[in-house]
Enzyme design. Structure first.
Site, PDB file in Angstrom:
ATOM      1  N   LYS A  22      49.582 109.228  67.435  1.00  0.00           N
ATOM      2  CA  LYS A  22      50.853 108.525  67.984  1.00  0.00           C
ATOM      3  C   LYS A  22      50.833 108.410  69.386  1.00  0.00           C
ATOM      4  CE  LYS A  22      55.094 110.152  67.958  1.00  0.00           C
ATOM      5  NZ  LYS A  22      56.153 109.593  69.092  1.00  0.00           N
ATOM      6  N   ASN A  23      50.811 109.433  69.889  1.00  0.00           N
ATOM      7  CA  ASN A  23      50.960 109.721  71.475  1.00  0.00           C
ATOM      8  C   ASN A  23      49.848 109.204  72.388  1.00  0.00           C
ATOM      9  OD1 ASN A  23      53.523 110.790  71.006  1.00  0.00           O
ATOM     10  ND2 ASN A  23      53.012 112.706  71.043  1.00  0.00           N
ATOM     11  N   ARG A  92      61.435 105.151  73.003  1.00  0.00           N
ATOM     12  CA  ARG A  92      61.371 105.345  74.165  1.00  0.00           C
ATOM     13  C   ARG A  92      59.955 104.867  74.829  1.00  0.00           C
ATOM     14  NH1 ARG A  92      63.379 107.863  78.322  1.00  0.00           N
ATOM     15  NH2 ARG A  92      61.711 108.592  79.863  1.00  0.00           N
ATOM     16  N   CYS A 116      64.083 109.683  70.248  1.00  0.00           N
ATOM     17  CA  CYS A 116      64.663 110.882  69.886  1.00  0.00           C
ATOM     18  C   CYS A 116      65.612 111.572  70.739  1.00  0.00           C
ATOM     19  CB  CYS A 116      63.644 111.770  69.348  1.00  0.00           C
ATOM     20  SG  CYS A 116      62.916 111.485  67.600  1.00  0.00           S
ATOM     21  N   ARG A 121      65.079 112.789  79.316  1.00  0.00           N
ATOM     22  CA  ARG A 121      64.004 112.316  79.909  1.00  0.00           C
ATOM     23  C   ARG A 121      63.960 110.988  80.593  1.00  0.00           C
ATOM     24  NH1 ARG A 121      60.938 111.756  73.973  1.00  0.00           N
ATOM     25  NH2 ARG A 121      62.831 111.066  73.316  1.00  0.00           N
ATOM     26  N   PRO A 122      64.374 111.277  81.917  1.00  0.00           N
ATOM     27  CA  PRO A 122      64.590 110.297  82.685  1.00  0.00           C
ATOM     28  C   PRO A 122      63.408 109.717  83.271  1.00  0.00           C
ATOM     29  CG  PRO A 122      64.840 112.213  84.017  1.00  0.00           C
ATOM     30  CD  PRO A 122      64.698 112.408  82.450  1.00  0.00           C
ATOM     31  N   ASP A 124      62.886 108.773  86.269  1.00  0.00           N
ATOM     32  CA  ASP A 124      62.846 108.694  87.761  1.00  0.00           C
ATOM     33  C   ASP A 124      61.319 108.888  88.379  1.00  0.00           C
ATOM     34  OD1 ASP A 124      62.892 111.246  86.692  1.00  0.00           O
ATOM     35  OD2 ASP A 124      63.926 112.161  88.270  1.00  0.00           O
ATOM     36  N   LEU A 125      60.575 109.814  87.590  1.00  0.00           N
ATOM     37  CA  LEU A 125      59.239 109.936  87.990  1.00  0.00           C
ATOM     38  C   LEU A 125      58.457 108.544  87.934  1.00  0.00           C
ATOM     39  CD1 LEU A 125      58.457 113.628  87.019  1.00  0.00           C
ATOM     40  CD2 LEU A 125      59.450 112.765  88.949  1.00  0.00           C
ATOM     41  N   ASP A 306      56.293 119.658  70.977  1.00  0.00           N
ATOM     42  CA  ASP A 306      56.213 118.940  69.812  1.00  0.00           C
ATOM     43  C   ASP A 306      55.806 119.807  68.459  1.00  0.00           C
ATOM     44  OD1 ASP A 306      57.181 116.694  70.788  1.00  0.00           O
ATOM     45  OD2 ASP A 306      55.000 115.740  70.647  1.00  0.00           O
ATOM     46  N   ARG A 400      58.387 107.955  62.264  1.00  0.00           N
ATOM     47  CA  ARG A 400      58.101 107.510  63.337  1.00  0.00           C
ATOM     48  C   ARG A 400      56.914 108.344  63.981  1.00  0.00           C
ATOM     49  NH1 ARG A 400      61.081 109.775  67.429  1.00  0.00           N
ATOM     50  NH2 ARG A 400      59.879 108.448  68.556  1.00  0.00           N
TER      51      ARG A 400
END
Length: 428
Positions: A22-23, A92, A116, A121-122, A124-125, A306, A400
């Site tokens: 998935k990732n 996300r 989730c 988990r902003p 900004d980066l 995870d 998911r």
């Protein structure tokens, strides 16, 4: 609303094939926007998140065909650089289209993504990196709008404050068509990033260093179509290895890359699980005597966050006291209360969980709720070992990230069924 009903206490046996990761597939699908032709992606898992990414691509104007585990994406007719708020809130990883859109079409607009609720988990980066490449970014009314200042992105030296996987991937993709060279320092090292590099380079990108903390990207003028097979899902593999461990079973995990799972395999062996490499897979044998261990979640190649919930379920029946330190997400202990409902002895102090294992009849079935993807997987694992029936609600979270989860478990001998709200009972 659908639920799982699990009758625990049944050993597993046989073999199971791991699906594509998935990732890995989500950033690869986003990267297909960069192509001038039709990309063919193989071993695409049929997951809720992948369906959402397909919707995102189609919303932008791509033509997507999905047959079996093969997906074909034609991005030649993309006609939008804006994603609806409705789609963004579904997942996300939808924010991964920002880099490709910005570098190819010079602008992008999207709302803040959902996913989730496991912690902050902003973006900004992501935004800091894109800004360094010449993007003008505005945040207002819940939307992020980015425009390439001079009509194109420029190479830059970018040092990430934290080795964020998503930020590394977004900046990598944006840099492929930027003018000049981009260097990402303190980059994430996950195998999924190496797979993304392989996909992009097959399209004609010039990227090196994925898998290390410094990635170098030399911008090119155009990327062409390619075919690609997604790497196996190391988290699905780890989850099924823990399922075999907690049920004292002997199973074979097929289509798995052991080198991607060294931290998980090491901890399982420390707990007392027997794991051997065989042709085309790994043999996992759960043992009677399980030992307590300490775990600290860390960026790859450290122990993956995870896999933390699943390991907590296993350690709840190990001999002794285990300590888990969650160093990635501050809210990733939501499964603790549900495991306690099943009889686990767990105490949480900040980002540390203390688990006192119960060796004999430590878990019992009850009604529990899956608060997020991996928490749901942990409850399934606990249910496989529990006495009597466990009923798990909100299993849409599990969908998911796990393809055909209950079918794969049933193929190994587990008594698990999916039922609608009005259904009751369990097939014997």
């Amino acid at each position: 609303m659908e639920k799982y009903i699990i009758m625990g206490g049944n050993p597993l046996s046989g073999s199971v094939r791991i699906s594509g990761a998935k990732n890995a597939v989500l950033p690869i699908l986003a990267a297909s926007l960069l192509s001038s032709g039709v990309c063919v992606i193989k071993d695409v898992p049929r997951l809720r998140d992948v369906h959402v990414m397909k919707e995102v691509l189609e919303f932008l104007g791509c033509t997507v065909e999905w047959s079996g585990s093969t997906m074909k994406i034609d991005a030649s007719k993309v006609n939008s650089i804006e994603i609806s708020d409705f789609l963004m809130r579904k997942m996300r990883a939808s924010n991964l289209v920002m880099g490709p859109l910005l570098t190819k079409f010079r602008s992008a607009k999207l709302s803040f993504p959902g996913g989730c609720a496991i912690g902050s988990r902003p973006m900004d980066l992501h935004l800091k990196g894109l800004s360094a490449m010449g993007a003008i970014i505005e945040e207002k009314f819940g939307f992020i709008e980015a425009i390439a200042k001079d009509g194109y992105l420029k190479g830059a030296e970018i040092c990430l404050d934290f080795p964020s996987v998503g930020a590394t991937e977004n900046i990598m993709m944006a840099a492929t068509l930027a003018r000049g060279e981009t260097i990402i320092s303190n980059a994430a090292k996950e195998p999924e990033i190496v797979d993304l590099q392989r996909f992009l380079n097959n399209m004609g990108a010039q990227i090196s260093g994925a898998g290390t903390d410094i990635i170098t990207i030399k911008g090119v003028d155009e990327l062409s179509a390619t075919e690609h097979t997604v790497i196996p899902d190391r988290i699905e593999a780890g989850t099924l290895m823990v399922a075999a461990s907690i049920t004292k079973s002997n199973i074979k995990i097929e289509n798995v890359q052991a080198k991607h799972m060294e931290a998980v395999i090491s901890k399982l062996r420390e707990i007392g699980i027997k794991i051997t490499e065989e042709e085309s897979g790994l043999r996992v044998i759960g043992m009677e005597d399980l030992k307590a261990v300490d775990i600290k979640t860390m960026p790859y190649p450290g122990f993956p966050t995870d896999m933390q919930p699943q390991m907590m379920a296993l350690l709840s029946i190990a001999k002794g006291t285990s300590i888990i330190s969650e160093n990635i997400f501050e809210n990733r202990f939501k499964h603790v209360d549900e495991l306690r409902r099943m009889g686990a002895d767990i105490k949480v102090e900040g980002r540390v969980a203390i688990i006192k294992g119960k060796e004999k009849n430590g878990l019992s079935g009850t009604f529990v709720n899956a608060s997020d993807l991996r928490a749901g997987a942990a409850l399934v694992i606990a249910g496989l070992a529990a006495e009597d029936a466990t009923i798990i609600d909100s299993i849409h979270h599990i969908d998911r990230g796990y393809e055909n989860f209950e079918q794969k478990l049933r193929g190994l001998g587990a008594k698990i069924i999916r039922v609608a709200e009005t259904q009751r009972g369990l097939e014997k």
